[in-house]
Structures are given as C-alpha cells and as structure tokens.
Scaffold this motif. Structure first.
Motif, PDB file in Angstrom:
ATOM      1  N   UNK A 186     -58.690  -6.028  45.037  1.00  0.00           N
ATOM      2  CA  UNK A 186     -57.309  -5.858  45.488  1.00  0.00           C
ATOM      3  C   UNK A 186     -57.005  -6.745  46.691  1.00  0.00           C
ATOM      4  N   UNK A 187     -57.951  -6.857  47.614  1.00  0.00           N
ATOM      5  CA  UNK A 187     -57.721  -7.703  48.781  1.00  0.00           C
ATOM      6  C   UNK A 187     -57.549  -9.161  48.377  1.00  0.00           C
ATOM      7  N   UNK A 188     -58.327  -9.603  47.402  1.00  0.00           N
ATOM      8  CA  UNK A 188     -58.203 -10.997  46.942  1.00  0.00           C
ATOM      9  C   UNK A 188     -56.870 -11.236  46.238  1.00  0.00           C
ATOM     10  N   UNK A 189     -56.320 -10.200  45.634  1.00  0.00           N
ATOM     11  CA  UNK A 189     -55.007 -10.331  45.006  1.00  0.00           C
ATOM     12  C   UNK A 189     -53.887 -10.421  46.040  1.00  0.00           C
ATOM     13  N   UNK A 190     -54.191 -10.023  47.278  1.00  0.00           N
ATOM     14  CA  UNK A 190     -53.252 -10.125  48.406  1.00  0.00           C
ATOM     15  C   UNK A 190     -51.886  -9.521  48.091  1.00  0.00           C
ATOM     16  N   UNK A 191     -51.830  -8.251  47.703  1.00  0.00           N
ATOM     17  CA  UNK A 191     -50.532  -7.634  47.410  1.00  0.00           C
ATOM     18  C   UNK A 191     -49.690  -7.472  48.672  1.00  0.00           C
TER      19      UNK A 191
END
Length: 252
Positions: free
Chosen positions: A212-217
C-alpha cells in the motif's frame, strides 16, 4: 520505506515477538519502528480491552505516524484501525484484516487458532465486520491457562499444532490463521508440519503495508474516511489535539 508498528498491549515480551517477525518479513530497504502501548492490559481479550487499546494506539500513532509511510496495528482485532484511517493520510493496516486477506488468497475457507476461549466471540465479530463470515470454517482455541503471554508459543506449541490439524481434518479449512500477536513468528516455524498454508498476522500486515505504501494512495478528502472535522475538544493528549486540529483535506 518506514513502517510504524504499534503493539496495542503493554507486554514488551510480545513486542519483541512482533518486531522479530516484522523484520523477517520486511524488505531489505524497509525500516521498522516498534512501539508498545504506554497503558492498557497485558493482552487484549475482550471488546472493552480493545476499546482501551485503540485509544492507547491512537496516541502513539498521532505522535509518530508523520515520520512514516504506513502504520501497522499489531493486535488481532485491529483496535482503532478504522478511526486512524480517518485521521491519517498514510495507509493503516490491521493485523486481523491483513491475515484474513492473506488467508482468502490461499484458499476458500479458513480457520482461526486462538489463545483463549474468551477471545473467540470477539474474533468472530471481526470476521463478520470484514464481510468474510461465509468463508470462516472454524475458530479453535487453547483451553489451558496461560502461564505468561510472552511464552505461549513455547508452552503450547504441540497443542496449537494439534488445533491446526483438527481444523483441517474436521472443519475442512483450506488455510489456517494463527491469531494474535503472542503467536507472531510461529507460522514460520510450523508451516512444514501442517498440510495447508498457515498465515501469520504480523508478516501479512508488513507485506500488505509495504504494498500500500508503494502505491502511494492519497488521503480521502470526501466520504466516510475523510479527516474528522475540526471542533472544540478538552482533556486530550497533545498529539491527539494536533492531529484533530488539522483541516480536512478538502479545506486546505
């Protein structure tokens, strides 16, 4: 990447188990910050204890989350997770939800292995809240009193493995969740002794949080997870006051 991992109970021995498994599961470039609740109970077993733990967790998250890319609430039952998702702009991952999602990706029906009988009703409610009750094969639990919350794995390893096998043989579980922070790391040790995949909540939460962090929502500016509105408050710790004082994203 920086992950903030919060143990919502006060047992530092359990924090040691959580941190060790989190570091084993994390990518080489991921930094782990491990924190332990400053007040509460030795381990969370009831709804009321979860309520206390959620508040203790929110104080630590309010103070330390700004320096991190995601927050992990490392207790089965996910105390405070949905509230923190409203207040923070970074991903907040609960150990229960992460374990359930992992288990569902590994089979159709899962069983949960718990450390006490009192905890099982609350666990079932958490499965229902996540919309997965139709995929729950069973919840099986230890019956013996716990000598020390930090030594559950060593004291009850054989019984925990037997409960896993019973869930497969009698409840037809396709995957097993070893539930609760006191069992962190046990799945890694016993997976070759079981006939179906076994899921650890801490390692699941770390892997999901990294994704989720890599997706940077972007934090929500509308809907039910938009920041809480600014309003008068009293008697709250300073980190909570600062967090509540931020303007909702749509008003910045």
């Amino acid at each position: 990447m920086r992950l903030l991992v919060i143990n919502p109970n006060i047992s530092t021995s359990v924090s040691d188990l959580i941190e060790a498994e989190a570091r084993r599961a994390a990518a080489d470039d991921t930094q782990i910050t491990m924190l332990t609740a400053q007040f509460g109970v030795a381990y969370i077993e009831t709804r009321f204890e979860s309520l206390i733990a959620g508040y203790a967790t929110s104080i630590l998250a309010a103070e330390h989350a700004p320096a991190h890319d995601a927050v992990i609430v490392a207790a089965f039952g996910d105390p405070g997770v949905t509230g923190l998702r409203e207040a923070l702009d970074i991903p907040v991952v609960g150990m229960t939800e992460a374990a359930l999602m992992s288990a569902c990706l590994l089979g159709q029906r899962f069983s949960i292995i718990a450390i006490s009988s009192r905890i099982t009703a609350w666990y079932r409610e958490n499965v229902e809240r996540n919309g997965l009750i139709s995929r729950l094969a069973s919840i099986r639990n230890l019956e013996s009193p716990l000598r020390d919350i930090g030594s559950v794995q060593e004291d009850h390893a054989e019984k925990l493995i037997a409960l896993c096998n019973d869930a497969v043989e009698h409840d037809h579980a396709d995957s097993i969740i070893l539930a609760g922070a006191p069992l962190a790391g046990l799945a890694r040790r016993v997976r070759d002794q079981l006939p179906v995949p076994v899921v650890d909540g801490v390692s699941s939460a770390v892997c999901h949080a990294q994704t989720l962090a890599r997706l940077a929502p972007v934090g929500a500016s509308k809907g039910s997870f938009a920041r809480p509105p600014v309003k008068p408050n009293a008697g709250l710790p300073e980190p909570i006051v600062r967090l509540l004082g931020r303007q909702p994203a749509g008003n910045r």
